[in-house]
Design a protein around this motif. Structure first.
Motif, PDB file in Angstrom:
ATOM      1  N   UNK A 289       0.816  -1.217   0.000  1.00  0.00           N
ATOM      2  CA  UNK A 289       0.000   0.000   0.000  1.00  0.00           C
ATOM      3  C   UNK A 289       0.848   1.265   0.000  1.00  0.00           C
ATOM      4  N   UNK A 290       2.129   1.128   0.320  1.00  0.00           N
ATOM      5  CA  UNK A 290       3.056   2.258   0.313  1.00  0.00           C
ATOM      6  C   UNK A 290       4.088   2.126  -0.809  1.00  0.00           C
ATOM      7  N   UNK A 291       3.751   1.417  -1.856  1.00  0.00           N
ATOM      8  CA  UNK A 291       4.676   1.194  -2.972  1.00  0.00           C
ATOM      9  C   UNK A 291       5.306   2.510  -3.433  1.00  0.00           C
ATOM     10  N   UNK A 292       6.632   2.533  -3.490  1.00  0.00           N
ATOM     11  CA  UNK A 292       7.345   3.758  -3.845  1.00  0.00           C
ATOM     12  C   UNK A 292       7.178   4.120  -5.313  1.00  0.00           C
ATOM     13  N   UNK A 293       6.735   3.162  -6.107  1.00  0.00           N
ATOM     14  CA  UNK A 293       6.512   3.422  -7.532  1.00  0.00           C
ATOM     15  C   UNK A 293       5.033   3.554  -7.874  1.00  0.00           C
ATOM     16  N   UNK A 294       4.212   3.604  -6.847  1.00  0.00           N
ATOM     17  CA  UNK A 294       2.796   3.855  -7.066  1.00  0.00           C
ATOM     18  C   UNK A 294       1.932   2.615  -6.966  1.00  0.00           C
ATOM     19  N   UNK A 295       1.056   2.584  -5.962  1.00  0.00           N
ATOM     20  CA  UNK A 295       0.097   1.492  -5.800  1.00  0.00           C
ATOM     21  C   UNK A 295      -1.085   1.714  -6.735  1.00  0.00           C
ATOM     22  N   UNK A 296      -1.576   0.644  -7.320  1.00  0.00           N
ATOM     23  CA  UNK A 296      -2.827   0.720  -8.074  1.00  0.00           C
ATOM     24  C   UNK A 296      -3.955   0.323  -7.124  1.00  0.00           C
ATOM     25  N   UNK A 297      -4.810   1.284  -6.803  1.00  0.00           N
ATOM     26  CA  UNK A 297      -5.913   1.005  -5.899  1.00  0.00           C
ATOM     27  C   UNK A 297      -7.100   0.439  -6.677  1.00  0.00           C
ATOM     28  N   UNK A 298      -8.032  -0.138  -5.986  1.00  0.00           N
ATOM     29  CA  UNK A 298      -9.040  -0.998  -6.596  1.00  0.00           C
ATOM     30  C   UNK A 298     -10.012  -0.251  -7.493  1.00  0.00           C
TER      31      UNK A 298
END
Length: 380
Positions: free
Chosen positions: A134-143
């Motif tokens: 949820x804290x991905x440094x390259x950007x999380x894809x949320x649902x």
């Protein structure tokens, strides 16, 4: 008879989707909203194709989270303009696997599976390496309402729909003996407080408090009671007092009654706040013991919490924010919940646009105890 009919329909759905050719987009339908002041309506669209590492889930139940309201009504930033329409919300999803990619090993067709607040991340940054996707440094894809950089930047569509395609790495295994109609909210309202309870190492005998006794709050209560903590609850209504005591809380404080707030400073080892609107946070910080910790989980629209005043009042107390939980801890939470019979209290509604509109109004007005869940099998 209804159960037999439902099983027949499900089998036919499985047989039909299993024949889908790899590489073709998946037809889907659900309930979308087209503007911040709009109403829900049925909407047909397509999901990306089932890839080699993906699973296709027939959605059975979808929870309604307060953050869905903030997104649908474009309240997530002070100036708005965060929402992309048409939007299909929903990040509390429980269903059945009906198709798997050729490399999938985590699921089989027919398994129960869930999806929470995110559907992808880079998988190799520092955050992903420690299972905090949820804290991905390259950007999380949320649902939902999120550009999916791993699928041509198409906007993700959520769980108020009949199916979803997701990487097996972001699918949550639901035990076969789970109470499936009550599982979906665990994938947000469950893991969000679970994560901070584990992070702050809440244990037997701790004096703890929950501020806001709604969807997240009533899950936090159940988890901390199960760990043996002494739980107090703060809320604004008398209507939930009996529910709080039934769930094992030792004390229920109505903050509109000043007498109940007296003598509480320096009382708690841990406080979790789940309030989804602006409120005065400093009084709760002062209720922490020195060295105590507060986790802020509520997602107020256009929040105006004053960090400077908060810091001045903290006095060697720890205050931190958190966002849902990683996939590994979500699975751990779900397994613990099912094993210990810890579920949200839910009201099941039909998959109907007017029913969803009504549910949104009730959630906004605080008139739900404690989570609405849409029965997607009733989608016509």
């Amino acid at each position: 008879m209804k159960r037999i009919l439902f099983l027949i329909i499900s089998i036919l759905f499985i047989l039909g989707t299993a024949q889908a050719q790899n590489g073709k987009r998946i037809p889907a339908k659900g309930f979308a909203i087209d503007s911040a002041d709009g109403h829900f309506h049925q909407h047909e669209f397509t999901r990306h194709a089932v890839g080699d590492n993906d699973i296709l889930i027939e959605i059975l139940y979808a929870g309604i989270c307060h953050s869905d309201l903030h997104a649908a009504w474009d309240e997530q930033q002070p100036q708005g303009n965060f929402a992309t329409y048409p939007m299909i919300p929903g990040h509390e999803i429980a269903g059945r696997v009906v198709q798997i990619g050729k490399n999938v090993t985590k699921f089989n067709v027919g398994d129960f599976a869930g999806v929470g607040c995110m559907v992808n991340s880079c998988g190799h940054c520092n955050s992903c390496d420690i299972h905090k996707e949820q804290f991905c440094l390259n950007g999380t894809t949320f649902t939902y309402n999120c550009p999916d950089k791993y699928h041509d930047n198409e906007i993700s569509m959520g769980g108020y729909s009949n199916n979803i395609v997701v990487s097996e790495n972001f699918g949550i295994k639901i035990p076969a003996n789970a109470d499936i109609k009550r599982v979906a909210p665990l994938l947000c309202a469950g893991v969000t407080p679970w994560s901070v309870i584990q992070f702050s190492n809440v244990k037997n005998g701790d004096k703890v408090a929950v501020v806001g006794y709604g969807g997240l709050g009533h899950m936090a209560v159940q988890y901390m009671v199960s760990l043996g903590a002494d739980v107090s609850i703060f809320d604004i209504t008398e209507e939930k007092r009996s529910d709080a005591l039934r769930m094992g809380a030792l004390k229920y404080i109505n903050i509109n009654n000043e007498n109940e707030l007296k003598g509480l400073n320096n009382s708690f080892d841990f406080i979790v706040t789940t309030v989804p609107f602006d409120y005065e946070i400093l009084p709760y910080v002062q209720m922490l013991k020195m060295g105590g910790e507060m986790a802020i989980l509520g997602l107020p629209a256009n929040s105006t919490i004053n960090i400077a005043n908060l810091a001045l009042g903290a006095s060697q107390r720890k205050v931190y924010g958190s966002l849902i939980g990683g996939i590994k801890e979500t699975q751990k939470m779900l397994d613990y919940s099912v094993k210990n019979n810890i579920y949200p209290e839910v009201e099941i509604i039909r998959a109907d646009a007017q029913e969803i509109d009504k549910a949104y109004r009730n959630v906004s007005d605080g008139k739900v105890k404690f989570r609405y869940v849409i029965d997607m099998s009733t989608l016509k």
